[in-house]
Motif scaffolding. Sequence first.
Motif, PDB file in Angstrom:
ATOM      1  N   VAL A  94      -0.157   5.274  -9.606  1.00 29.33           N
ATOM      2  CA  VAL A  94       1.177   4.953  -9.223  1.00 29.33           C
ATOM      3  C   VAL A  94       0.671   3.599  -8.577  1.00 29.33           C
ATOM      4  CG1 VAL A  94       2.739   5.349  -7.574  1.00 29.33           C
ATOM      5  CG2 VAL A  94       1.898   7.123  -9.031  1.00 29.33           C
ATOM      6  N   SER A  95      -0.221   3.415  -7.725  1.00 28.82           N
ATOM      7  CA  SER A  95      -0.456   2.200  -6.816  1.00 28.82           C
ATOM      8  C   SER A  95      -0.779   0.908  -7.813  1.00 28.82           C
ATOM      9  CB  SER A  95      -1.529   2.349  -5.896  1.00 28.82           C
ATOM     10  OG  SER A  95      -2.857   2.454  -6.650  1.00 28.82           O
ATOM     11  N   TYR A  96      -1.400   1.364  -8.968  1.00 28.69           N
ATOM     12  CA  TYR A  96      -1.753   0.068  -9.950  1.00 28.69           C
ATOM     13  C   TYR A  96      -0.586  -0.315 -10.592  1.00 28.69           C
ATOM     14  CZ  TYR A  96      -4.783  -2.595 -12.966  1.00 28.69           C
ATOM     15  OH  TYR A  96      -5.267  -3.648 -13.784  1.00 28.69           O
ATOM     16  N   PHE A  97       0.100   0.547 -10.975  1.00 33.45           N
ATOM     17  CA  PHE A  97       1.184   0.163 -12.111  1.00 33.45           C
ATOM     18  C   PHE A  97       2.588  -0.193 -11.420  1.00 33.45           C
ATOM     19  CE2 PHE A  97      -1.834   2.310 -14.554  1.00 33.45           C
ATOM     20  CZ  PHE A  97      -2.122   1.468 -15.480  1.00 33.45           C
ATOM     21  N   VAL A  98       2.851   0.756 -10.583  1.00 37.54           N
ATOM     22  CA  VAL A  98       4.412   0.653 -10.007  1.00 37.54           C
ATOM     23  C   VAL A  98       4.606   0.762  -8.357  1.00 37.54           C
ATOM     24  CG1 VAL A  98       5.293   1.979 -12.383  1.00 37.54           C
ATOM     25  CG2 VAL A  98       4.648   3.362  -9.927  1.00 37.54           C
ATOM     26  N   TYR A  99       3.849   0.823  -7.696  1.00 37.23           N
ATOM     27  CA  TYR A  99       3.880   0.819  -6.361  1.00 37.23           C
ATOM     28  C   TYR A  99       4.255  -0.478  -5.623  1.00 37.23           C
ATOM     29  CZ  TYR A  99       3.115   1.567  -1.355  1.00 37.23           C
ATOM     30  OH  TYR A  99       3.281   1.755   0.225  1.00 37.23           O
ATOM     31  N   GLN A 100       5.412  -0.238  -4.705  1.00 36.70           N
ATOM     32  CA  GLN A 100       5.817  -1.188  -3.877  1.00 36.70           C
ATOM     33  C   GLN A 100       6.231  -0.548  -2.742  1.00 36.70           C
ATOM     34  OE1 GLN A 100       9.008  -3.765  -5.689  1.00 36.70           O
ATOM     35  NE2 GLN A 100       7.692  -4.630  -7.123  1.00 36.70           N
ATOM     36  N   GLU A 134      -6.362   7.986   6.705  1.00 40.32           N
ATOM     37  CA  GLU A 134      -5.821   9.639   6.522  1.00 40.32           C
ATOM     38  C   GLU A 134      -4.247   9.802   6.524  1.00 40.32           C
ATOM     39  OE1 GLU A 134     -10.165   9.030   8.119  1.00 40.32           O
ATOM     40  OE2 GLU A 134      -8.204   8.224   8.589  1.00 40.32           O
ATOM     41  N   HIS A 135      -3.859   8.823   7.462  1.00 42.38           N
ATOM     42  CA  HIS A 135      -2.305   9.084   7.450  1.00 42.38           C
ATOM     43  C   HIS A 135      -1.297   7.933   7.273  1.00 42.38           C
ATOM     44  CE1 HIS A 135      -2.250   7.003  11.478  1.00 42.38           C
ATOM     45  NE2 HIS A 135      -3.519   7.718  11.807  1.00 42.38           N
ATOM     46  N   GLY A 136      -2.120   7.284   6.412  1.00 40.64           N
ATOM     47  CA  GLY A 136      -1.165   5.960   6.017  1.00 40.64           C
ATOM     48  C   GLY A 136      -1.054   4.699   6.437  1.00 40.64           C
ATOM     49  N   HIS A 137      -1.886   4.486   7.481  1.00 40.39           N
ATOM     50  CA  HIS A 137      -1.776   3.369   8.319  1.00 40.39           C
ATOM     51  C   HIS A 137      -2.902   2.589   8.406  1.00 40.39           C
ATOM     52  CE1 HIS A 137       2.450   4.418   9.914  1.00 40.39           C
ATOM     53  NE2 HIS A 137       1.796   5.565   9.624  1.00 40.39           N
ATOM     54  N   PHE A 138      -3.449   1.619   7.647  1.00 41.30           N
ATOM     55  CA  PHE A 138      -4.305   0.897   7.727  1.00 41.30           C
ATOM     56  C   PHE A 138      -4.306  -0.446   6.983  1.00 41.30           C
ATOM     57  CE2 PHE A 138      -5.428   2.171   3.675  1.00 41.30           C
ATOM     58  CZ  PHE A 138      -6.410   1.469   3.204  1.00 41.30           C
ATOM     59  N   HIS A 139      -5.123  -1.454   7.213  1.00 39.32           N
ATOM     60  CA  HIS A 139      -5.047  -2.737   6.598  1.00 39.32           C
ATOM     61  C   HIS A 139      -6.327  -3.235   6.368  1.00 39.32           C
ATOM     62  CE1 HIS A 139      -0.675  -2.800   7.731  1.00 39.32           C
ATOM     63  NE2 HIS A 139      -1.049  -2.493   8.750  1.00 39.32           N
ATOM     64  N   LEU A 140      -6.433  -4.061   5.257  1.00 40.09           N
ATOM     65  CA  LEU A 140      -7.627  -4.651   4.847  1.00 40.09           C
ATOM     66  C   LEU A 140      -7.401  -6.090   4.541  1.00 40.09           C
ATOM     67  CD1 LEU A 140      -9.609  -2.346   2.203  1.00 40.09           C
ATOM     68  CD2 LEU A 140     -10.104  -2.653   4.815  1.00 40.09           C
ATOM     69  N   SER A 141      -8.222  -6.893   4.959  1.00 39.02           N
ATOM     70  CA  SER A 141      -7.975  -8.530   4.750  1.00 39.02           C
ATOM     71  C   SER A 141      -7.872  -8.668   3.148  1.00 39.02           C
ATOM     72  CB  SER A 141      -9.163  -9.143   5.254  1.00 39.02           C
ATOM     73  OG  SER A 141      -8.797 -10.796   4.869  1.00 39.02           O
ATOM     74  N   ILE A 201      -2.042   6.631  -2.979  1.00 34.54           N
ATOM     75  CA  ILE A 201      -1.263   5.486  -3.252  1.00 34.54           C
ATOM     76  C   ILE A 201      -1.408   4.231  -2.325  1.00 34.54           C
ATOM     77  CG2 ILE A 201       1.017   4.397  -3.386  1.00 34.54           C
ATOM     78  CD1 ILE A 201       2.014   7.235  -4.438  1.00 34.54           C
ATOM     79  N   ILE A 202      -1.418   4.542  -1.033  1.00 32.14           N
ATOM     80  CA  ILE A 202      -1.417   3.613  -0.033  1.00 32.14           C
ATOM     81  C   ILE A 202      -2.823   3.156  -0.047  1.00 32.14           C
ATOM     82  CG2 ILE A 202      -1.367   3.169   2.573  1.00 32.14           C
ATOM     83  CD1 ILE A 202       0.828   5.327   2.624  1.00 32.14           C
ATOM     84  N   ILE A 203      -3.997   3.719  -0.002  1.00 31.26           N
ATOM     85  CA  ILE A 203      -5.466   3.338  -0.168  1.00 31.26           C
ATOM     86  C   ILE A 203      -5.713   2.444  -1.231  1.00 31.26           C
ATOM     87  CG2 ILE A 203      -7.681   4.004  -0.118  1.00 31.26           C
ATOM     88  CD1 ILE A 203      -6.991   6.578   1.426  1.00 31.26           C
TER      89      ILE A 203
END
Length: 221
Positions: A16-22, A80-87, A131-133
């Motif tokens: 889902v993340s690769y093809f359709v996720y926004q 683990e709960h959907g809140h993180f960021h990578l440069s 999806i988020i990761i």
Amino acid sequence: MNIILPIVAVLIGFGVSYFVYQKSVTINLLLAFSGSFLLSVTVLEFLPVIYNSGVNSIGIFILGGILLQIILEYLSGGAEHGHFHLSKEKKTFPFVLFISLCIHAFLEGIPIHGNDHLLYAVIIHKVPIAIIIASFLFNTSLSKFKIIFFLLVFALMTPLGSFVQSNTTLLDGITIYLDAVVIGIFLHVSTTILFESSKDHKFNIYKFGIIVLGIVLALVL
């Protein structure tokens, strides 16, 4: 089931993340549902079983699980709960994030053998998190090889935890304590999802309805 379904859940999330996720309100509602269902199954089924085991110090290990999850989330940035960021410019492999998520995924696999409701809760929890990761990894400068390696190993960790618990003697004698630690992890993750998935922590009727749906589903099952 406890080997295959967690892998399928992660792969669905990655697909889902690769093809359709926004990023949208939909993922927050899915997170809220997964958090409420995981919390309900933990409180209604998993927690009573552990406390009925007769181990007097079980509460200490539950608290230990909460503390462990706080440490893991510090290392992972809250993935683990959907809140993180990578440069987006990041090219080096995120070993700290990888190790933290693998420990979390391995531990949550230990109690799902023979507990279908808990298995379903873990699967529902994994889809939005995957999806988020994956969406963050795909938007970095990491090579496709590093991303695929990260995702595949992460997908295998929960089934590995279940396999080790059910097919080896490595955890004999400490399984009850590990289960208590996992309860602490689930309590922390699920409540964090519920408290943080609303913008500015305002009441949201849609989120509230999704949370109630998760609780009702856990009661019905």
